[in-house]
Design a protein around this motif. Structure first.
Motif, mmCIF file in Angstrom:
data_model
loop_
_atom_site.group_PDB
_atom_site.id
_atom_site.type_symbol
_atom_site.label_atom_id
_atom_site.label_comp_id
_atom_site.label_asym_id
_atom_site.label_seq_id
_atom_site.Cartn_x
_atom_site.Cartn_y
_atom_site.Cartn_z
ATOM 1 N N UNK A 1 33.270 15.988 -14.096
ATOM 2 C CA UNK A 1 33.419 15.993 -12.648
ATOM 3 C C UNK A 1 32.157 16.554 -12.024
ATOM 4 N N UNK A 2 31.831 16.061 -10.837
ATOM 5 C CA UNK A 2 30.629 16.600 -10.199
ATOM 6 C C UNK A 2 30.799 16.640 -8.676
ATOM 7 N N UNK A 3 30.335 17.751 -8.126
ATOM 8 C CA UNK A 3 30.293 17.965 -6.692
ATOM 9 C C UNK A 3 28.910 17.595 -6.185
ATOM 10 N N UNK A 4 28.842 16.924 -5.027
ATOM 11 C CA UNK A 4 27.561 16.587 -4.420
ATOM 12 C C UNK A 4 27.582 17.011 -2.957
ATOM 13 N N UNK A 5 26.393 17.260 -2.407
ATOM 14 C CA UNK A 5 26.330 17.749 -1.029
ATOM 15 C C UNK A 5 25.887 16.683 -0.027
ATOM 16 N N UNK A 6 26.116 15.428 -0.373
ATOM 17 C CA UNK A 6 25.965 14.339 0.583
ATOM 18 C C UNK A 6 26.889 13.216 0.129
ATOM 19 N N UNK A 7 27.300 12.375 1.072
ATOM 20 C CA UNK A 7 28.222 11.304 0.732
ATOM 21 C C UNK A 7 27.478 10.108 0.136
ATOM 22 N N UNK A 8 28.049 9.563 -0.935
ATOM 23 C CA UNK A 8 27.471 8.364 -1.541
ATOM 24 C C UNK A 8 27.624 7.194 -0.579
ATOM 25 N N UNK A 9 26.609 6.342 -0.540
ATOM 26 C CA UNK A 9 26.664 5.112 0.242
ATOM 27 C C UNK A 9 25.664 4.145 -0.357
ATOM 28 N N UNK A 10 25.802 2.881 -0.009
ATOM 29 C CA UNK A 10 24.830 1.901 -0.496
ATOM 30 C C UNK A 10 23.446 2.214 0.058
ATOM 31 N N UNK A 11 23.391 2.793 1.266
ATOM 32 C CA UNK A 11 22.108 3.176 1.841
ATOM 33 C C UNK A 11 21.481 4.305 1.033
ATOM 34 N N UNK A 12 22.307 5.284 0.636
ATOM 35 C CA UNK A 12 21.794 6.407 -0.144
ATOM 36 C C UNK A 12 21.297 5.960 -1.510
ATOM 37 N N UNK A 13 21.909 4.928 -2.075
ATOM 38 C CA UNK A 13 21.526 4.462 -3.411
ATOM 39 C C UNK A 13 20.089 3.954 -3.436
ATOM 40 N N UNK A 14 19.567 3.562 -2.268
ATOM 41 C CA UNK A 14 18.191 3.103 -2.202
ATOM 42 C C UNK A 14 17.207 4.238 -2.473
ATOM 43 N N UNK A 15 17.664 5.476 -2.343
ATOM 44 C CA UNK A 15 16.800 6.635 -2.542
ATOM 45 C C UNK A 15 16.837 7.169 -3.977
ATOM 46 N N UNK A 16 17.535 6.496 -4.880
ATOM 47 C CA UNK A 16 17.569 6.904 -6.282
ATOM 48 C C UNK A 16 16.203 6.654 -6.935
ATOM 49 N N UNK A 17 15.893 7.482 -7.930
ATOM 50 C CA UNK A 17 14.738 7.257 -8.791
ATOM 51 C C UNK A 17 15.236 7.236 -10.237
ATOM 52 N N UNK A 18 14.699 6.352 -11.040
ATOM 53 C CA UNK A 18 15.220 6.146 -12.391
ATOM 54 C C UNK A 18 14.121 6.317 -13.444
ATOM 55 N N UNK A 19 14.557 6.654 -14.661
ATOM 56 C CA UNK A 19 13.670 6.718 -15.823
ATOM 57 C C UNK A 19 14.366 6.046 -16.994
ATOM 58 N N UNK A 20 13.602 5.329 -17.796
ATOM 59 C CA UNK A 20 14.178 4.646 -18.953
ATOM 60 C C UNK A 20 14.660 5.663 -19.983
ATOM 61 N N UNK A 21 15.853 5.411 -20.516
ATOM 62 C CA UNK A 21 16.445 6.324 -21.503
ATOM 63 C C UNK A 21 15.595 6.460 -22.759
ATOM 64 N N UNK A 22 14.816 5.428 -23.074
ATOM 65 C CA UNK A 22 14.023 5.419 -24.309
ATOM 66 C C UNK A 22 12.553 5.730 -24.059
#
Length: 469
Positions: free
Chosen positions: A131-152
């Motif tokens: 379970x995880x608590x977050x301090x902003x609401x998830x939205x499709x707009x917010x998902x644009x601000x994600x940054x990713x790194x390859x697992x490998x």
């Protein structure tokens, strides 16, 4: 899990990433834990990050992997069942970009993940749920601000207990970029409002070269306009400095001025405070000696407001509104001098003309140079001083306006005897706002944070030298 342990936290090699040990109480029926307890967690070192949403991730089989995602919010993660291997990678811009931390989590551990730190989990048991608590609401707009790194990624080289080719991984998580191609998450910015005034100009100098500080005059952000608030992506910011104010003290006593003073100094500050609460921002708000009636010889930070006029009343209301924000600095100043129109500049101009002004000799205080107010604000933010109210004027002995005017005349080479004293009662006209008799602010609070404002006399001499008359 170890039962009977005490709640405690420990730092990790990634700044702000905190690992918690949670007390778990069990018997033959199972176990119980306090998953999140604001008061206890704060005492243990958790930032007061203001969670607004609770999510649960269930993973059916051992070897399920959730990719390395850096999200635009802070989160607090703990297990409800099972066991996971966690990997956290700092993807924020700065010297720790790419730094890795790993740990195994059971229901007896939790982790606080600050914005911009990538986190991934590999389940080590079937039927694992976290379970995880977050301090902003998830939205499709917010998902644009994600940054990713390859697992490998080979540079970070996460030591996965279960080889990735034996794991359940989503197709998108297998396509994320290597570290060399990751754009670091930019640091959150500070927005300075009212940036074209005397203090705003001082703040521009104090934060010169800091790309994380933005300056907005009224043309860009009108604090009384709801459209200005809606136009900002507040997830990109960590602090607001409100240097906007209605400061025409005498005009505030007129019907039009009264409405403007309350709109800018009170109602707009309430809107700023609500924004700070909703988005977990630090609010820096500028207060005034006019919130006091001046009967005290020296004003302490905790003195109750007792304003005499409309301007002071509107500023006192704004102070109360700003104090609603959990993360706030109310910076109280007096007799501000900066790049715009002010008493010192007026007296210097009169001295150059050989004029003989009458100046009140029964109101006293200290000058507050905008450059030093700005430096004090920067000090509070950078040093993460305790939140609250701070008096901030220049130091030295208090003076009356009359004594100050004589000093200005002397410093520009004019005869100080040209300045004539007058009492407030004789000076005031029918539309003159009441002023506090004493505007002297106690400076022990700001000094306790390590910031000692320079003497007003020193700054006055330097200011006069820089004037073009």
């Amino acid at each position: 899990m170890e039962q009977g342990r005490q709640l405690r936290s420990r730092a990790t090699p990634i700044p702000g990433l905190l690992l918690f040990e949670l007390p778990v109480h069990g018997d033959g029926r199972g176990w119980f834990k306090e998953n999140w307890h604001r008061g206890k967690m704060l005492d243990a070192g958790l930032p007061d990050f203001g969670p607004v949403q609770n999510n649960i991730s269930f993973n059916a089989v051992r070897g399920t992997v959730r990719g390395i995602h850096a999200e635009p919010w802070d989160k607090f993660v703990s297990l409800a069942s099972g066991r996971i291997f966690g990997a956290w990678v700092d993807l924020r811009e700065g010297p720790t970009f790419g730094r890795l931390f790993t740990a195994e989590l059971t229901p007896g551990e939790a982790i606080y993940v600050p914005r911009g730190v990538g986190n991934a989990f590999q389940t080590l048991e079937d039927d694992t749920a976290y379970t995880y608590l977050v301090n902003d609401h998830w939205s499709t707009e917010a998902q644009k601000d994600y940054t990713f790194l390859n697992l490998a990624d080979e540079d970070v080289a996460v030591p996965w207990p279960i080889p990735l080719d034996h794991c359940v991984i989503s197709a998108p998580d297998q396509k994320h970029p290597r570290l060399a191609n990751v754009v670091p998450v930019p640091r959150r910015r500070t927005l300075v409002l009212g940036a074209d005034g005397q203090l705003g100009t001082g703040l521009r100098s104090a934060f010169a070269g800091d790309s994380t500080v933005e300056f907005a005059g009224r043309a860009r952000f009108d604090i009384t306009s709801e459209d200005s608030y809606r136009a900002v992506n507040w997830r990109e910011y960590s602090a607001i400095i409100n240097a906007a104010a209605f400061t025409a003290v005498d005009v505030a006593e007129t019907p039009e001025g009264r409405a403007a003073a309350w709109s800018i100094n009170a109602a707009a500050v309430s809107r700023l405070a609500r924004t700070a609460v909703e988005h977990s921002l630090t609010l820096v708000h500028i207060s005034s000696d006019y919130v006091f009636d001046g009967t005290a010889e020296v004003h302490l930070e905790d003195e109750l407001p007792a304003p005499l006029g409309v301007y002071g009343q509107s500023k006192a209301a704004g102070d109360l509104a700003a104090g609603i924000a959990p993360r706030h600095y109310i910076v109280r100043t007096s007799w501000v001098v900066g790049s715009g129109r002010n008493f010192v500049r007026t007296m210097a101009s009169l001295a150059a003309k050989g004029a003989s002004p009458t100046v009140v000799n029964d109101q006293w205080g200290r000058l507050s140079f905008a450059s030093d107010i700005a430096a004090g604000i920067r000090h509070l933010l950078l040093n993460k001083a305790p939140y609250g109210t701070y008096n901030l004027s220049n130091g030295g002995n208090p003076q009356t306006w009359f004594e100050l005017a004589r000093d200005v005349y002397r410093l520009v080479g004019a005869d100080p005897n040209l300045v004539r004293p007058i009492g407030t009662a004789d000076y005031a006209g029918p539309h003159t706002a009441p002023r506090p008799r004493s505007s002297v602010l106690d400076l022990s609070g700001i000094r306790a944070t390590g910031f000692d404002p320079p003497p007003a006399a020193q700054r006055l001499a330097e200011y006069i030298k820089g004037l073009e008359l």
